[in-house]
Design an enzyme around this catalytic site. Structure first.
Site, PDB file in Angstrom:
ATOM      1  N   TYR A  43      -9.451  15.181  -6.241  1.00  9.97           N
ATOM      2  CA  TYR A  43      -8.523  14.297  -7.143  1.00  9.97           C
ATOM      3  C   TYR A  43      -7.921  15.280  -8.441  1.00  9.97           C
ATOM      4  CZ  TYR A  43      -7.775  11.096 -11.280  1.00  9.97           C
ATOM      5  OH  TYR A  43      -7.306  10.537 -12.079  1.00  9.97           O
ATOM      6  N   ASP A  82       0.858  -1.055   0.101  1.00 14.18           N
ATOM      7  CA  ASP A  82       0.272  -0.011   0.167  1.00 14.18           C
ATOM      8  C   ASP A  82       0.995   1.341   0.205  1.00 14.18           C
ATOM      9  OD1 ASP A  82      -1.644   2.302   0.521  1.00 14.18           O
ATOM     10  OD2 ASP A  82      -3.047   0.964   1.900  1.00 14.18           O
ATOM     11  N   PHE A  90     -11.374   2.120 -12.664  1.00 17.95           N
ATOM     12  CA  PHE A  90     -11.221   3.619 -11.918  1.00 17.95           C
ATOM     13  C   PHE A  90     -12.481   4.097 -11.466  1.00 17.95           C
ATOM     14  CE2 PHE A  90     -11.599   8.157 -12.637  1.00 17.95           C
ATOM     15  CZ  PHE A  90     -10.696   8.720 -11.949  1.00 17.95           C
TER      16      PHE A  90
END
Length: 255
Positions: free
Chosen positions: A151, A58, A188
């Site tokens: 984002y 991660d 996505f």
């Protein structure tokens, strides 16, 4: 180029998976990381007999990144290309309604993780006088849209970070590339909408978006340029997408 090594983050799906397949075709050594062990094992099996080293990772965990790099087998230790692919969008709510947890996850993944990996891999590249940092940005870092808030801002950071890396490394032969896809169909949107397949599928309805194999081909292309050629940035959209006009909200003239 077949003796070179590439480290791909977020290799368990989408662009990362497709890039792993493309580079394996050319005989590269692959370091593949991701958060899903089963997917990593599946991909390694699929790519056999290509030389593959997998690591559960991660990118938000700096200590895990350090341990992963320190634990690389000798044959994989000299990284020629770092593909900072791991990243995500979460939610599409306006800034006044968005989840702060989602914002922090995007910042930690898209910015902090990318920076940590880059900082830890760069010294080896500089010492060997050879290397290429490839960042997966987005057209969202250039063109704003409602709900894109953090984002888009994270990808604007990636754009400017890539430019500044190039400035810092200009005295070396190292290369830096920022690849900025537009509408692309992968996991996505599933991730963005927290697993809601109906919402995710609606994003691509009636369009012919980019595919992960398209991005993989571009990534391989920028790597295959002669050493004195640096493709600084690639902005790529499907032919069905455009930048669009600026939006103006007009108040009603009635009354």
């Amino acid at each position: 180029m077949s003796s070179q090594t590439i480290l791909i983050t977020g290799a368990t799906a989408g662009f990362g998976w497709a890039c792993a397949e493309r580079f394996a075709e050319e005989g590269w050594k692959l370091i593949l990381t991701g958060r899903r062990q089963g997917r990593l094992e599946q991909l390694a099996h699929r790519l056999a007999p290509a030389p593959v080293h997998t690591a559960l990772l991660d990118v938000r965990d700096a200590a895990s990144i350090e341990a992963m790099l320190a634990g690389l087998p000798a044959d994989f230790a000299d990284i020629d290309v770092l593909l900072n692919n791991a990243g995500l969008a979460l939610g599409l709510a306006g800034a006044q309604e968005a989840s702060l947890d989602d914002w922090n996850t995007m910042i930690d993944t898209n910015i902090r993780g990318l920076c940590t990996l880059t900082r830890l891999v760069l010294p080896g590249m500089v010492a060997r006088n050879k290397g290429h940092i490839i960042n997966l940005g987005s057209i969202a870092g250039t063109y704003p849209y409602p709900g894109g808030n953090v984002y888009g801002a994270s990808k604007a950071f990636v754009k400017q970070f890539s430019r500044n890396l190039q400035a810092d490394l200009v005295h070396t032969p190292l290369r830096v590339t920022n690849i900025e896809p537009g509408l692309a169909e992968s996991e996505f949107s599933i991730v963005r909408f927290h697993g809601d397949a109906t919402k995710a599928n609606a994003v691509y309805q009636g369009s012919e978006p980019l595919r992960p194999v398209d991005i993989a081909e571009i990534v391989y292309w920028v790597c295959s340029m002669p050493p004195h050629v640096n493709i600084c940035a690639v902005e790529v959209m499907p032919t069905c997408q455009g930048c669009g006009p600026l939006f103006v909200h007009r108040q009603s003239q009635e009354g």
